[in-house]
Design a protein around this motif. Structure first.
Motif, PDB file in Angstrom:
ATOM      1  N   TYR A 204       0.818  -1.210   0.000  1.00 42.84           N
ATOM      2  CA  TYR A 204       0.000   0.000   0.000  1.00 42.84           C
ATOM      3  C   TYR A 204       0.856   1.266   0.000  1.00 42.84           C
ATOM      4  N   ARG A 205       0.316   2.280  -0.614  1.00 35.28           N
ATOM      5  CA  ARG A 205       0.861   3.627  -0.523  1.00 35.28           C
ATOM      6  C   ARG A 205      -0.054   4.399   0.437  1.00 35.28           C
ATOM      7  N   VAL A 206       0.497   4.909   1.533  1.00 38.83           N
ATOM      8  CA  VAL A 206      -0.295   5.517   2.600  1.00 38.83           C
ATOM      9  C   VAL A 206      -0.246   7.036   2.499  1.00 38.83           C
ATOM     10  N   PHE A 207      -1.418   7.658   2.586  1.00 41.43           N
ATOM     11  CA  PHE A 207      -1.549   9.105   2.488  1.00 41.43           C
ATOM     12  C   PHE A 207      -2.150   9.677   3.766  1.00 41.43           C
ATOM     13  N   ARG A 208      -1.632  10.789   4.202  1.00 44.06           N
ATOM     14  CA  ARG A 208      -2.351  11.583   5.191  1.00 44.06           C
ATOM     15  C   ARG A 208      -3.514  12.260   4.473  1.00 44.06           C
ATOM     16  N   VAL A 209      -4.557  12.578   5.212  1.00 46.18           N
ATOM     17  CA  VAL A 209      -5.747  13.138   4.569  1.00 46.18           C
ATOM     18  C   VAL A 209      -5.428  14.415   3.804  1.00 46.18           C
ATOM     19  N   GLU A 210      -4.572  15.257   4.364  1.00 50.33           N
ATOM     20  CA  GLU A 210      -4.266  16.520   3.687  1.00 50.33           C
ATOM     21  C   GLU A 210      -3.576  16.287   2.341  1.00 50.33           C
ATOM     22  N   ASP A 211      -2.811  15.205   2.221  1.00 50.85           N
ATOM     23  CA  ASP A 211      -2.174  14.878   0.945  1.00 50.85           C
ATOM     24  C   ASP A 211      -3.161  14.201  -0.003  1.00 50.85           C
ATOM     25  N   TRP A 212      -3.988  13.324   0.556  1.00 48.51           N
ATOM     26  CA  TRP A 212      -5.002  12.640  -0.253  1.00 48.51           C
ATOM     27  C   TRP A 212      -5.985  13.648  -0.847  1.00 48.51           C
ATOM     28  N   ALA A 213      -6.325  14.671  -0.082  1.00 48.53           N
ATOM     29  CA  ALA A 213      -7.303  15.665  -0.522  1.00 48.53           C
ATOM     30  C   ALA A 213      -6.861  16.363  -1.803  1.00 48.53           C
ATOM     31  N   LYS A 214      -5.551  16.508  -1.996  1.00 50.95           N
ATOM     32  CA  LYS A 214      -5.038  17.182  -3.191  1.00 50.95           C
ATOM     33  C   LYS A 214      -5.364  16.401  -4.464  1.00 50.95           C
ATOM     34  N   LEU A 215      -5.615  15.103  -4.328  1.00 52.00           N
ATOM     35  CA  LEU A 215      -5.902  14.259  -5.489  1.00 52.00           C
ATOM     36  C   LEU A 215      -7.330  14.435  -5.998  1.00 52.00           C
ATOM     37  N   ARG A 216      -8.092  15.262  -5.314  1.00 49.65           N
ATOM     38  CA  ARG A 216      -9.433  15.585  -5.804  1.00 49.65           C
ATOM     39  C   ARG A 216      -9.353  16.260  -7.169  1.00 49.65           C
ATOM     40  N   ALA A 217      -8.274  17.038  -7.378  1.00 49.27           N
ATOM     41  CA  ALA A 217      -8.098  17.811  -8.607  1.00 49.27           C
ATOM     42  C   ALA A 217      -9.314  18.715  -8.820  1.00 49.27           C
ATOM     43  N   ASP A 218      -9.950  18.592  -9.977  1.00 52.20           N
ATOM     44  CA  ASP A 218     -11.086  19.475 -10.272  1.00 52.20           C
ATOM     45  C   ASP A 218     -12.429  18.771 -10.127  1.00 52.20           C
ATOM     46  N   THR A 219     -12.455  17.664  -9.375  1.00 46.90           N
ATOM     47  CA  THR A 219     -13.710  16.949  -9.174  1.00 46.90           C
ATOM     48  C   THR A 219     -14.707  17.848  -8.448  1.00 46.90           C
ATOM     49  N   PRO A 220     -15.869  18.100  -9.034  1.00 46.44           N
ATOM     50  CA  PRO A 220     -16.812  19.044  -8.420  1.00 46.44           C
ATOM     51  C   PRO A 220     -17.499  18.473  -7.188  1.00 46.44           C
ATOM     52  N   MET A 221     -17.826  19.345  -6.254  1.00 45.83           N
ATOM     53  CA  MET A 221     -18.597  18.951  -5.085  1.00 45.83           C
ATOM     54  C   MET A 221     -20.078  19.004  -5.451  1.00 45.83           C
ATOM     55  N   THR A 222     -20.740  17.879  -5.405  1.00 44.14           N
ATOM     56  CA  THR A 222     -22.134  17.807  -5.855  1.00 44.14           C
ATOM     57  C   THR A 222     -23.113  17.554  -4.727  1.00 44.14           C
ATOM     58  N   LEU A 223     -22.633  17.480  -3.487  1.00 47.33           N
ATOM     59  CA  LEU A 223     -23.502  17.273  -2.334  1.00 47.33           C
ATOM     60  C   LEU A 223     -23.524  18.527  -1.468  1.00 47.33           C
ATOM     61  N   SER A 224     -24.662  18.823  -0.915  1.00 51.71           N
ATOM     62  CA  SER A 224     -24.778  19.942   0.015  1.00 51.71           C
ATOM     63  C   SER A 224     -24.550  19.440   1.444  1.00 51.71           C
ATOM     64  N   GLU A 225     -24.362  20.365   2.356  1.00 50.53           N
ATOM     65  CA  GLU A 225     -24.182  20.001   3.765  1.00 50.53           C
ATOM     66  C   GLU A 225     -25.415  19.280   4.292  1.00 50.53           C
ATOM     67  N   GLU A 226     -26.596  19.707   3.872  1.00 49.10           N
ATOM     68  CA  GLU A 226     -27.838  19.062   4.313  1.00 49.10           C
ATOM     69  C   GLU A 226     -27.937  17.643   3.782  1.00 49.10           C
ATOM     70  N   GLU A 227     -27.521  17.436   2.547  1.00 52.36           N
ATOM     71  CA  GLU A 227     -27.569  16.095   1.973  1.00 52.36           C
ATOM     72  C   GLU A 227     -26.599  15.155   2.675  1.00 52.36           C
ATOM     73  N   VAL A 228     -25.412  15.647   2.985  1.00 51.67           N
ATOM     74  CA  VAL A 228     -24.435  14.824   3.709  1.00 51.67           C
ATOM     75  C   VAL A 228     -24.999  14.427   5.068  1.00 51.67           C
ATOM     76  N   ALA A 229     -25.621  15.365   5.760  1.00 50.70           N
ATOM     77  CA  ALA A 229     -26.203  15.076   7.066  1.00 50.70           C
ATOM     78  C   ALA A 229     -27.288  14.014   6.972  1.00 50.70           C
ATOM     79  N   SER A 230     -28.043  14.024   5.881  1.00 51.85           N
ATOM     80  CA  SER A 230     -29.128  13.048   5.720  1.00 51.85           C
ATOM     81  C   SER A 230     -28.618  11.661   5.380  1.00 51.85           C
ATOM     82  N   LEU A 231     -27.374  11.561   4.928  1.00 52.07           N
ATOM     83  CA  LEU A 231     -26.821  10.279   4.492  1.00 52.07           C
ATOM     84  C   LEU A 231     -26.039   9.561   5.586  1.00 52.07           C
ATOM     85  N   LYS A 232     -25.659  10.270   6.638  1.00 50.69           N
ATOM     86  CA  LYS A 232     -24.807   9.650   7.648  1.00 50.69           C
ATOM     87  C   LYS A 232     -25.615   8.763   8.585  1.00 50.69           C
TER      88      LYS A 232
END
Length: 317
Positions: A12-40
């Motif tokens: 495995y290649r292990v990433f800290r979250v702050e490094d992993w987050a950079k791999l998002r690139a230009d992937t758009p955020m398509t969920l709202s805070e309310e939607e995330v709350a409803s899914l947990k």
């Protein structure tokens, strides 16, 4: 992650979250805070920030995997000179009870559904393939519920084989967490998904190969990608206990609930009951059956004591 996971010998290649987050690139955020709350799930404090830092990069990675897998499938069909239609991409999500598998599965489902191509994404849990309580009681397996032997593996394998074969309509049994049992006669129907997420405790489980060398399929043989949700044993125990106590104040108060008898007990008595269930069943299952499958996952999400993902391990070989 343990010492081996951090060494050069790790697959495995292990990433800290702050490094992993950079791999998002230009992937758009398509969920709202309310939607995330409803899914947990209950007691799973996932945030919009965690979705952005952890799950959006996973969504981007899966887009590459799906495209590559479809390309390989098309190449095989060209080689064989056939056209059998599409083969669904199957994602397996494994981990202990109370570790947050359901939240991960629901978040990923919503993110994948919102790709520009608008794929059809379905989510199925292995709970529906547990044997009914009447069968488990007859076989003396109620204290082993959630262990590999408590599932109708043949039915689960048949379900996955039909999905992979592109069968237009495939049915699966329905499980009720309220009554803690299979719902008689109830079925869900899955219709030609582009992506199927299968979530369950033991989906990465294997067994010893037969001495005669005959093929024995495992549930994970049908996966194109797999994820394991990981955390320290003590943290999972605390989350389990906290969830049990919250359910005592909510779902257990429903007279239909299998655990309704615990709703009227005092806090000390309920704590003792929950501790016993954890130690006799869930802890044993974690140690004997679930944790040993962690190295079989393509992706490991490691949580801290506060239920937040702090490391991501991606298989490199």
């Amino acid at each position: 992650m343990d010492q081996l996971a951090r060494s050069n010998l790790s697959p495995y290649r292990v990433f800290r979250v702050e490094d992993w987050a950079k791999l998002r690139a230009d992937t758009p955020m398509t969920l709202s805070e309310e939607e995330v709350a409803s899914l947990k799930s209950l007691n799973d404090p996932i945030s919009l920030e965690e979705v952005e830092e952890v799950y959006l990069p996973i969504s981007r990675l899966l887009a590459f995997y799906v495209e590559a897998t479809q390309g390989l499938f098309d190449a095989t069909q060209r080689f064989l000179g056939i056209r059998d239609g599409k083969t669904p991409f199957i994602i397996g999500i494994a981990g202990s009870v109370a570790v947050g598998k359901s939240t991960t599965a629901r978040i990923l489902r919503e993110l994948l559904k919102r790709w520009p191509s608008r794929p059809r994404v379905e989510l199925v849990t292995t709970d529906g393939f547990l044997y009914p309580n009447a069968v488990l009681e007859a076989e003396g397996l109620m204290e082993r519920k959630g262990f590999p032997e408590s599932y109708d593996v043949s039915a689960l394998l048949a379900f996955l084989a039909a999905i992979k074969a592109g069968t237009p309509r495939v049915s699966a049994p329905v499980y009720s967490h309220l009554v803690y049992d299979i719902v008689p006669g109830a079925m869900i129907t899955i219709e030609k998904p582009d992506i199927l997420i299968l979530e369950g405790l033991n989906v990465l489980q294997t067994s010893d190969p037969p001495p005669d060398g005959k093929a024995v399929p495992f549930v994970s043989d049908f996966f194109d990608f797999s994820i394991y949700i990981d955390a320290d044993e003590r943290a999972i125990e605390r989350w389990y206990m906290e969830r049990f106590m919250r359910l005592r104040e909510t779902r257990f108060r429903d007279p239909r609930s299998y655990f309704h008898r615990y709703a009227s007990l005092g806090e000390e008595e309920v704590t003792s009951v929950a501790q016993g269930l954890w130690e006799r069943i869930n802890l044993v299952n974690l140690r004997e059956n679930i944790l040993p499958t962690r190295p079989r996952a393509e992706l490991i999400l490691r949580k801290n004591d506060d239920h937040f993902i702090v490391e991501v391990a991606l298989r490199k070989i």
